[in-house]
Design an enzyme around this catalytic site. Structure first.
Site, PDB file in Angstrom:
ATOM      1  N   GLU A  53      -2.137  10.881   3.272  1.00 27.85           N
ATOM      2  CA  GLU A  53      -3.229  11.571   4.100  1.00 27.85           C
ATOM      3  C   GLU A  53      -3.113  12.958   4.514  1.00 27.85           C
ATOM      4  OE1 GLU A  53      -2.918   8.616   7.215  1.00 27.85           O
ATOM      5  OE2 GLU A  53      -4.046   7.160   6.347  1.00 27.85           O
ATOM      6  N   ASP A 100       0.129   5.336   0.845  1.00 31.16           N
ATOM      7  CA  ASP A 100      -0.657   6.118   1.510  1.00 31.16           C
ATOM      8  C   ASP A 100      -0.440   7.522   1.442  1.00 31.16           C
ATOM      9  OD1 ASP A 100      -2.077   3.726   2.428  1.00 31.16           O
ATOM     10  OD2 ASP A 100      -1.400   4.077   4.556  1.00 31.16           O
ATOM     11  N   GLU A 130       0.872  -1.228  -0.088  1.00 29.48           N
ATOM     12  CA  GLU A 130      -0.089  -0.088  -0.078  1.00 29.48           C
ATOM     13  C   GLU A 130       0.756   1.299  -0.009  1.00 29.48           C
ATOM     14  OE1 GLU A 130      -3.517  -0.094   2.528  1.00 29.48           O
ATOM     15  OE2 GLU A 130      -2.932   1.824   3.411  1.00 29.48           O
TER      16      GLU A 130
END
Length: 162
Positions: A111, A109, A107
């Site tokens: 954010e 990410d 993954e």
């Protein structure tokens, strides 16, 4: 905790994605959002326009929205045009990430952590490989991500993630 007061349709996330497909070296695949994604939640906050070339996700007081691609990709790039929640956005996390399926979870990410009025937004990143993360980094943004739409990109290939 006080409820976040966001006018309906105020926060918009506009996506334009060009993905480099792993089946042929550096062959560009232009996503068509009518055909190439599944909306996973927040259907009423999703708009597709420009003949399927652009996707708009919005956030209101009740819900955000999300989608996932129907195809899987080994390498590629994703561009996101976002304008974040102004004022007191504590408790709001605006995110986009790339995620694999299966036992060996990978993954990437990105954010944006909500804040109390007057404080800078924090950009939080992490990378997981084979189910293990611990590559977290945080940055205070040097610009106001609520003032206008800004382009955020992920580029990944066999040697690097940028």
């Amino acid at each position: 905790m006080e409820a976040l007061n966001i006018p309906s349709g105020y926060v918009h996330l506009i996506l334009m994605i060009v993905i480099i497909c792993s089946t042929a070296p550096y062959r560009a695949v232009h996503a068509n959002f009518y055909n190439d994604i599944d909306i996973t939640w927040g259907y009423s906050n999703v708009n597709i326009f420009d003949n399927g070339q652009e996707l708009e996700l919005s956030l209101n007081n009740a819900s955000g929205s999300a989608f996932q691609s129907k195809a899987q990709f080994l390498f590629g790039s994703v561009d996101m045009f976002m304008k974040l929640v102004p004022g007191n956005s504590a408790g709001t996390v605006t995110t986009f990430y790339l995620s694999s399926t299966g036992d060996r979870h990978d993954e990437i990410d990105i954010e944006f952590l909500g804040n109390v009025s007057g404080q800078p937004y924090i950009l939080h990143t992490n990378i997981y490989t084979n189910g293990s993360g611990n590559r977290e980094q945080e940055f205070n943004l040097w610009f106001d991500p609520t003032a206008d739409f800004h382009n955020y990109s992920i580029l990944w290939n066999p040697k690097q993630i940028v």
